[in-house]
Write an enzyme that holds these catalytic residues in place. Structure first.
Site: not given
Ligand SMILES: [Zn+2]
Length: 374
Positions: A97, A139, A147, A177, A264
Site C-alpha cells: 500500500d 493510519h 494503509g 476504515h 471511500d
Molecule cells: Zn479509508
C-alpha cells in the site's frame, strides 16, 4: 461571501503542497482534481488561504515519528538504490500500500505541516473553520507507513492543539476504515476523544476498531468505535451518526472538533463496501457546523477520484454557505466527469448487510459508554 460574518473559513493550500500531494503513489493525480474542481466553482477566490510554505524539519517530525523511521526516509531521499532493499522497506511498512518513493521525506514534512498550519489558524483565532483536503492520513504510525499513509498529519494537528492548552479535542473519523493511527496515539489520554464509524469485518484493514475498544487508563471511554457492515446507506448512517453526536456533544463538551472526511465510503469507490452518497457527509458536516465550535475538516481515503473531488467540493460549498450548479463547470479536467458531467453521486445496487436490530444493540452500548465519560 460567508452567510455568517463571524465565521471565517480558511483553505489550506500552497503550490508545493499540491505538487507533493498529487504525487502520492496511492492517490496519484487526485489532489489536483480536487483543487481544480473547487477552483472551477470559485469557492476559494475570496477565502483566507492558510499557507504552507515549508515542510516540517526533522526536529519537528520527531514529535511523532521515531528517529529510525525518519533516518530511513532521509536515506532513501539521498540514495534511491536503497529503495530496492525489500527487507528494510518492510520494516518501515514501505511496501504494498505504501511503496517507497524518492521525495518521501519532503512529502511527509509538507503533509504534516499542512494540518499543523490548519490547527494554528484556529488557535490564533484567524479562522473558526479550516478545510485541509491535503490532510486526513489517519493510519500513519510512529515508526511505520501503513494503509496509504506515510505520516499522520492528524496526530500532528492534535499535538498542536494540546501544546496550546486545548484539553478537550473531539476527533471524528468518517472514513470507511478505522482511524487506528489517531486512536492509538491518544488511547491513554482523556484530552482527546476519538469517534470512528467504519467497516469492521474479519480480515478488513486495519482489523481494529472493535466496539469494545473504548480507550485505556485515563483514556477509558475516550475511544468510541461504531462497527458497520457492507452496503450501509445514507439513512442508516445518518441515524447512527446523529444518535451518537446528540449524546456525545453535551456530555463531552469539546473545545474543538476535527473531522476526517475520507470518501471511500461513497458508493462506487474501489473499496466496494459502503453505499453512501454525498448526502451522508453533507449531513454530518452540517450537524457539526450547527454546534458552532472551531472545526477542522480533513480529507483522507477516496479511491474513486472524481467522486472524491465532487464530495469535497460539495463540503467546501456547504461550509461557505454556497449552493452549486450541479453541472460540472468547464475546467482543465472537465472530461473526467463524463458521461453525465454532474455533481451527484448515486447509490448502487450493493446489498445492505446492516440489520437495524444489530446496529441498534451496538448503539445502545455506545450511548451507555458515553454516559460513563467522567
Ligand atoms: Zn479509508
Amino acid at each position: 461571501m460567508n452567510q455568517n460574518h463571524s465565521i471565517k473559513v480558511g483553505y489550506v493550500y500552497s503550490r508545493e503542497l499540491l505538487s507533493v500531494s498529487n504525487q502520492l503513489p496511492p492517490v496519484k493525480g487526485r489532489a489536483i482534481l480536487v483543487h481544480q474542481l473547487i477552483g472551477a466553482y470559485h469557492l476559494f477566490d475570496n477565502c483566507y488561504r492558510v499557507q504552507v510554505d515549508q515542510p516540517l524539519d526533522e526536529n519537528q517530525l520527531r514529535k511523532f515519528h521515531s528517529i529510525e523511521f525518519l533516518n530511513y526516509l532521509r536515506q532513501i531521499s539521498i540514495d534511491s538504490d536503497k529503495m530496492d532493499d525489500d527487507d528494510e522497506n518492510d520494516q518501515f511498512g514501505l511496501n504494498y500500500d505504501c511503496p517507497p518513493f524518492s521525495d518521501m521525506f519532503k512529502t511527509i514534512g509538507y503533509l504534516a505541516a499542512s494540518s499543523i498550519a490548519a490547527a494554528n489558524a484556529i488557535i490564533s483565532g484567524q479562522c473558526s473553520i479550516v478545510l485541509n483536503w491535503f490532510g486526513g492520513w489517519h493510519h500513519g504510525h510512529r515508526d511505520e507507513a501503513s494503509g496509504f499513509c506515510y505520516t499522520n498529519d492528524i496526530v500532528f494537528a492534535i499535538l498542536t492543539f494540546l501544546e496550546n492548552g486545548f484539553d478537550k479535542i473531539l476527533y471524528i473519523d468518517l472514513d470507511l476504515h478505522h482511524g487506528n493511527g489517531v486512536e492509538q496515539a491518544f488511547v491513554h489520554t482523556n484530552k482527546v476523544l476519538c469517534l470512528s464509524l467504519h467497516k469492521y469485518e474479519f480480515g478488513f484493514f486495519p482489523d481494529t476498531g472493535h466496539i469494545n475498544d473504548i480507550g485505556l487508563f485515563r483514556g477509558k471511554y475516550h475511544s468510541i468505535n461504531m462497527p458497520l457492515r457492507n452496503g450501509i446507506n445514507d439513512d442508516q448512517y445518518i441515524e447512527i451518526f446523529d444518535k451518537i453526536i446528540n449524546r456525545l456533544i453535551p456530555k463531552y463538551q469539546p473545545q474543538v472538533i476535527i473531522c476526517q472526511c475520507g470518501a471511500d465510503g461513497l458508493s462506487g469507490d474501489r473499496m466496494k463496501s459502503f453505499n453512501l452518497t454525498s448526502r451522508t457527509y453533507l449531513h454530518c458536516i452540517e450537524k457539526l457546523l450547527e454546534i458552532r465550535l472551531p472545526l477542522l475538516i480533513l480529507g483522507g481515503g477516496g479511491y474513486h477520484h472524481t467522486n472524491t473531488a465532487k464530495l469535497w467540493t460539495l463540503i467546501t460549498a456547504k461550509v461557505f454557505g454556497q449552493k452549486l450548479n450541479p453541472n460540472i463547470p468547464d475546467h482543465e479536467f472537465f472530461l473526467y466527469y463524463g458521461p453525465d458531467y454532474d455533481l451527484s453521486i448515486t447509490e448502487s445496487m450493493l446489498p445492505n448487510e446492516n440489520d437495524p436490530q444489530e446496529y441498534n444493540e451496538k448503539l445502545k452500548i455506545i450511548l451507555a459508554n458515553i454516559e460513563k465519560i467522567p
